[in-house]
Structures are given as C-alpha cells and as structure tokens.
Design a protein around this motif. Structure first.
Motif, mmCIF file in Angstrom:
data_model
loop_
_atom_site.group_PDB
_atom_site.id
_atom_site.type_symbol
_atom_site.label_atom_id
_atom_site.label_comp_id
_atom_site.label_asym_id
_atom_site.label_seq_id
_atom_site.Cartn_x
_atom_site.Cartn_y
_atom_site.Cartn_z
ATOM 1 N N GLN A 317 0.825 -1.206 0.000
ATOM 2 C CA GLN A 317 0.000 0.000 0.000
ATOM 3 C C GLN A 317 0.857 1.252 0.000
ATOM 4 O OE1 GLN A 317 -2.775 0.093 3.211
ATOM 5 N NE2 GLN A 317 -4.441 -0.651 1.944
ATOM 6 N N ARG A 318 1.914 1.270 0.804
ATOM 7 C CA ARG A 318 2.760 2.459 0.869
ATOM 8 C C ARG A 318 3.483 2.698 -0.450
ATOM 9 N NH1 ARG A 318 7.714 4.014 1.384
ATOM 10 N NH2 ARG A 318 8.600 1.945 1.606
ATOM 11 N N ILE A 319 4.003 1.634 -1.047
ATOM 12 C CA ILE A 319 4.720 1.786 -2.314
ATOM 13 C C ILE A 319 3.766 2.245 -3.415
ATOM 14 C CG2 ILE A 319 6.064 0.600 -4.091
ATOM 15 C CD1 ILE A 319 7.165 -1.215 -1.900
ATOM 16 N N ALA A 320 2.563 1.659 -3.432
ATOM 17 C CA ALA A 320 1.576 2.057 -4.443
ATOM 18 C C ALA A 320 1.212 3.529 -4.279
ATOM 19 C CB ALA A 320 0.341 1.180 -4.340
ATOM 20 N N GLN A 321 1.040 3.960 -3.041
ATOM 21 C CA GLN A 321 0.697 5.364 -2.783
ATOM 22 C C GLN A 321 1.837 6.283 -3.228
ATOM 23 O OE1 GLN A 321 0.288 6.429 1.412
ATOM 24 N NE2 GLN A 321 -1.409 7.771 0.931
ATOM 25 N N ALA A 322 3.083 5.883 -2.935
ATOM 26 C CA ALA A 322 4.228 6.687 -3.341
ATOM 27 C C ALA A 322 4.341 6.745 -4.861
ATOM 28 C CB ALA A 322 5.512 6.110 -2.738
ATOM 29 N N GLY A 323 4.104 5.610 -5.520
ATOM 30 C CA GLY A 323 4.182 5.572 -6.974
ATOM 31 C C GLY A 323 3.158 6.471 -7.626
ATOM 32 N N ARG A 324 1.933 6.422 -7.153
ATOM 33 C CA ARG A 324 0.888 7.284 -7.724
ATOM 34 C C ARG A 324 1.210 8.760 -7.480
ATOM 35 N NH1 ARG A 324 -2.615 3.496 -5.262
ATOM 36 N NH2 ARG A 324 -3.387 1.951 -6.749
ATOM 37 N N GLY A 325 1.767 9.044 -6.288
ATOM 38 C CA GLY A 325 2.112 10.425 -5.982
ATOM 39 C C GLY A 325 3.166 10.970 -6.933
ATOM 40 N N VAL A 326 4.200 10.173 -7.218
ATOM 41 C CA VAL A 326 5.254 10.613 -8.139
ATOM 42 C C VAL A 326 4.707 10.732 -9.557
ATOM 43 C CG1 VAL A 326 7.490 10.036 -9.139
ATOM 44 C CG2 VAL A 326 7.087 9.645 -6.706
ATOM 45 N N LEU A 327 3.897 9.770 -9.982
ATOM 46 C CA LEU A 327 3.320 9.838 -11.326
ATOM 47 C C LEU A 327 2.470 11.100 -11.502
ATOM 48 C CD1 LEU A 327 2.344 6.082 -11.745
ATOM 49 C CD2 LEU A 327 3.927 7.330 -13.233
ATOM 50 N N ALA A 328 1.773 11.487 -10.446
ATOM 51 C CA ALA A 328 0.909 12.665 -10.525
ATOM 52 C C ALA A 328 1.700 13.970 -10.538
ATOM 53 C CB ALA A 328 -0.069 12.676 -9.349
ATOM 54 N N GLU A 329 2.977 13.913 -10.165
ATOM 55 C CA GLU A 329 3.803 15.117 -10.101
ATOM 56 C C GLU A 329 4.561 15.382 -11.397
ATOM 57 O OE1 GLU A 329 6.357 14.353 -6.839
ATOM 58 O OE2 GLU A 329 4.807 14.635 -5.307
ATOM 59 N N ARG A 330 4.221 14.686 -12.469
ATOM 60 C CA ARG A 330 4.967 14.815 -13.725
ATOM 61 C C ARG A 330 5.018 16.270 -14.156
ATOM 62 N NH1 ARG A 330 2.870 14.906 -18.631
ATOM 63 N NH2 ARG A 330 0.923 14.003 -17.871
ATOM 64 N N PRO A 331 6.217 16.807 -14.368
ATOM 65 C CA PRO A 331 6.337 18.218 -14.766
ATOM 66 C C PRO A 331 5.942 18.428 -16.226
ATOM 67 C CG PRO A 331 8.490 17.190 -14.687
ATOM 68 C CD PRO A 331 7.521 16.173 -14.167
ATOM 69 N N ALA A 332 5.769 19.674 -16.584
ATOM 70 C CA ALA A 332 5.389 20.008 -17.958
ATOM 71 C C ALA A 332 6.558 19.770 -18.897
ATOM 72 C CB ALA A 332 4.936 21.462 -18.040
ATOM 73 N N PRO A 336 13.624 20.160 -19.130
ATOM 74 C CA PRO A 336 14.392 18.912 -19.074
ATOM 75 C C PRO A 336 14.948 18.594 -17.694
ATOM 76 C CG PRO A 336 15.586 20.626 -20.293
ATOM 77 C CD PRO A 336 14.190 21.128 -20.101
ATOM 78 N N GLU A 337 15.358 19.607 -16.927
ATOM 79 C CA GLU A 337 15.908 19.339 -15.603
ATOM 80 C C GLU A 337 14.836 18.762 -14.675
ATOM 81 O OE1 GLU A 337 17.838 22.687 -13.931
ATOM 82 O OE2 GLU A 337 19.380 22.799 -15.486
ATOM 83 N N ALA A 338 13.643 19.349 -14.721
ATOM 84 C CA ALA A 338 12.550 18.844 -13.880
ATOM 85 C C ALA A 338 12.148 17.441 -14.309
ATOM 86 C CB ALA A 338 11.355 19.790 -13.974
ATOM 87 N N LEU A 339 12.133 17.190 -15.608
ATOM 88 C CA LEU A 339 11.786 15.859 -16.107
ATOM 89 C C LEU A 339 12.825 14.825 -15.681
ATOM 90 C CD1 LEU A 339 10.497 16.724 -19.694
ATOM 91 C CD2 LEU A 339 9.170 15.655 -17.865
ATOM 92 N N ALA A 340 14.105 15.203 -15.732
ATOM 93 C CA ALA A 340 15.160 14.280 -15.314
ATOM 94 C C ALA A 340 15.033 13.943 -13.832
ATOM 95 C CB ALA A 340 16.536 14.887 -15.611
ATOM 96 N N SER A 341 14.742 14.956 -13.019
ATOM 97 C CA SER A 341 14.562 14.735 -11.581
ATOM 98 C C SER A 341 13.352 13.843 -11.317
ATOM 99 C CB SER A 341 14.383 16.082 -10.878
ATOM 100 O OG SER A 341 14.125 15.897 -9.511
ATOM 101 N N TRP A 342 12.291 14.079 -12.083
ATOM 102 C CA TRP A 342 11.072 13.265 -11.931
ATOM 103 C C TRP A 342 11.346 11.808 -12.288
ATOM 104 C CZ3 TRP A 342 7.808 11.334 -16.091
ATOM 105 C CH2 TRP A 342 6.591 10.788 -15.652
ATOM 106 N N ARG A 343 12.107 11.579 -13.360
ATOM 107 C CA ARG A 343 12.421 10.209 -13.766
ATOM 108 C C ARG A 343 13.268 9.504 -12.704
ATOM 109 N NH1 ARG A 343 11.589 8.653 -19.050
ATOM 110 N NH2 ARG A 343 13.384 7.246 -18.974
ATOM 111 N N LEU A 344 14.156 10.238 -12.035
ATOM 112 C CA LEU A 344 14.943 9.636 -10.959
ATOM 113 C C LEU A 344 14.032 9.174 -9.818
ATOM 114 C CD1 LEU A 344 18.038 12.019 -10.730
ATOM 115 C CD2 LEU A 344 18.019 9.633 -11.476
#
Length: 388
Positions: A317-332, A336-344
């Motif tokens: 449950q915790r991992i799923a919640q963290a994964g959805r949270g990161v997916l929802a934070e996808r930058p515009a 490129p710097e924000a996208l690279a950080s998001w992919r990390l």
C-alpha cells in the motif's frame, strides 16, 4: 449525525494524506494521532529534539479540526500555564475557580512537550483529565472535550511515579532523525512546509461518526487473533498489564473504522505493537508476530500499519501510494531538468517495488502501478504525456 460512515472515513483519510505531506518519516506519527483520537486514547512520542514531533501534531490537529493546545513543560511551569489562571472575580467571593478559555481543559487535541518535566501538581491534575476527561481544580469541575493528548519526551522515565503516569498513554511511538538515504526528501519536504497551501480538513463530526462506529464494533471475530498474539508475546517474555490488554481493543476497533470497516478483522491487529511500552519490546513483538502481522492492511493508516507490521500488504500500500504520488507530479514538457529529476524519483519507486516483491508475488494494486511506472520510464521524454 448527518455524515455517513463511509463519508466520514473518506474525509479523515483525505485530511491525513494532506497532513502527512512533506513530513518525511513522520507519516506514521500523523496517523497514530488520528487513530488515538478515534479510539479516545493518548499517544506518547519518544525521540530526540528537532525531529518534527510538534509539527506533526500541529498538522494533524488542523486536519482533524477542533480546539488545539500546545505547551512545552519545564521544572518551573505553573499549573495556571496549562489549565488557566484563577478567576479573580470569583476569588473575591470566596470561590477558587479557573478561567479555562483557550487552555488545555477546553482543547480537543493537545500536545505537551517534555511532559515528564511537569510538577506533581500538574501531573496529578493531568491524570484525572486524561483518564476521565474531567478537570478538577479548587471549586472547578468540568467535563473536557479532549479527544487525544500527545505527550513527548526525549526518553522514557525511570522514576516509578513517572512511569505510572506514562502508563496512561496507551500508544507509544519511537522516532529517530531522518536516515541518510532520505535527506533529499527531508530538504524538499521541509521547504514545502514554508509555503502556505490549501489542505483538506475533516471535522469533529467525522471523528464522532468513526468513534461511535469503533465503540459499536463487534470484536468477537477478532478476539481469537488478538488473544493468540498476546499469548505469543507472553511466551516471548513480553507481558502487558491487564489494563493495556483490554484497552488495545479500542485501537483495533478504531483502526478498522478508519479503514472503512465496521467489523475489525485480522488485518486490524497491528495497533497491538504500539501498546508495547518499550522500543526493544516493540521490535521483539514485530519479530514474534511476523506471520500474524503479514495480514496488516489499512488504506487510511498505511504508514502506521507498515511501521507496526512491516507486512507485505501494508508495504504494498505504501509503495503504491508513493508511486501514484510521483506519477501525478509529472512536470510540464520543455523543462528537461525537472523531467530528469522526476524520472529519478520514478526509478527509485520502481527499485523499491522490485526489491520488495517478486514479479509473481505482486499484489494486484502494485501490478497496475508497476505497469504505469514501466510505461513512463520507457517513453521518450517528448512522449511522456501519452505514456503516463
């Protein structure tokens, strides 16, 4: 009450999610404050200074609604600083009454830092307030609306008299400084706390609905599991007082109510861990109850259930919640710097997921999140809109 049980559970769940955002390694503490508020019990937090104990309680109090009182006790703290000054107008009439407006006796949520430094007069008055929700001082007798009192200290007391007072706090959690691997999250989370933002809040009505459901819960089906756990603890040399054994049922019923379940089951036994008085005892209890705790699951209190059990369902449950949270934070696109950080961040969640679960043992919830992560990571940078 006009608020339905499901709506109340959903409201509190959403409020806790917002309250815990940015508090690295303190999400479980936020959830335990809410658990104790629904159960009508109190929480003791043990940990070094500067570990965000007060911030976690403040944010939870705002999320739950109602009056909040906070105070740092010291050797020379006067009772009037906690309970209110004597009413001088009544004193002229020969009555010793207390002006309690804005003080602890009128709070729904209270936080007392360095609680064991209070004088005998303060602790004796607190005993009645914590146990019976009644404030007695001089001619003043009043019922208190207190839902939960959180006490904090750097260490458990060794003095027998203080240990007896500490026993009035049914649940205990032990916090440490944020570990090295999560320092980046701590820095980012701390910076986010400076920014004022709208956070979802629940209401006292929602707490009342859940508290009533917990009081009315049928505990018969879960008692054999709880009794088995207690026998196992005794066999391992961990013996809880009869009072704690009986009261832990309130935490179990409250956990089920917060999860949206009217009937507690084996998935709700995990709060027993927090009723074990010492850090070493809690670690031993997790070990000897590993099989039973593997069934732990709670969507509203995922971090607390995970910390108590380290069970696969709670961890999923915790991992799923963290994964959805990161997916929802996808930058515009175009950054490129924000996208690279998001992919990390995505890669970090994926690594934790793969390290914790074999592909054939992935729970359904995690399987869906894993596929979303795979698609997001496999997509070219310019096509992430379509992939995610």
């Amino acid at each position: 009450m006009s608020l339905s049980f499901d709506a109340a559970a959903s409201s509190v769940r959403d409020a806790l999610t917002d309250a815990g955002r940015g508090l690295v390694e303190r999400e479980a503490m936020v959830e335990l404050v809410a658990l104790c508020a629904v159960a009508g019990e109190h929480l003791l937090v043990i940990g070094p200074p500067g570990t965000a104990k007060s911030e976690a309680v403040r944010r939870t109090a705002r999320a739950l609604g109602g009056g909040y009182f906070e105070y740092l006790l010291g050797r020379f703290t006067e009772p009037s600083e906690i309970f209110g000054p004597v009413d001088l107008r009544k004193l002229r009439e020969g009555l010793v009454e207390t002006e309690t407006a804005g003080m602890l006796p009128e709070a729904e949520v209270a936080f007392l830092d360095e609680v064991f430094l209070g004088s005998t007069a303060i602790l004796n008055t607190l005993l009645g307030l914590l146990n019976e929700r009644v404030f007695r001082r001089g001619h003043t007798r009043m019922q208190c609306p207190l839902r939960v009192c959180v006490g904090a200290s750097n260490a458990l007391p060794e003095d027998d008299a203080l240990a007896a007072f500490a026993d009035r706090f049914l649940a205990r959690t032990f916090v440490e400084s944020v570990p090295d691997p999560r320092l980046e999250e701590l820095l980012a989370g701390g910076a986010s706390l400076w920014k004022a933002g709208e956070a979802r809040t629940a209401s006292l009505e929602a707490l009342d609905v859940l508290a009533q459901a917990a009081r009315e819960a049928e505990l018969g089906p879960v008692r054999p599991h709880l009794a088995h756990a207690l026998r196992t603890l005794r066999a391992a040399g961990l013996s809880l007082s009869d009072r704690r054994l009986v009261k832990v049922q309130r935490l179990v019923a409250a956990a089920a109510a917060l999860a949206g379940r009217r009937a507690p089951g084996v998935a709700d036994v995990w709060p027993l861990i927090y009723a074990v008085p010492t850090k070493e005892g809690q670690a031993l209890a997790r070990d000897v109850l590993r099989e039973l705790l593997s069934h732990s699951e709670n969507p509203a209190l995922a971090a607390a259930a995970l910390e108590a059990s380290a069970g696969p369902l709670a961890r999923a449950q915790r991992i799923a919640q963290a994964g959805r949270g990161v997916l929802a934070e996808r930058p515009a696109e175009g950054n490129p710097e924000a996208l690279a950080s998001w992919r990390l961040k995505l890669e970090g969640v994926a690594r934790e997921l793969d390290a914790g679960f074999a592909p054939e043992a992935l729970p359904e919830e995690l399987r869906a999140v894993r596929e979303e992560l795979r698609m997001a990571l496999a997509a070219p940078t310019g096509s992430q809109d379509e992939a995610a």
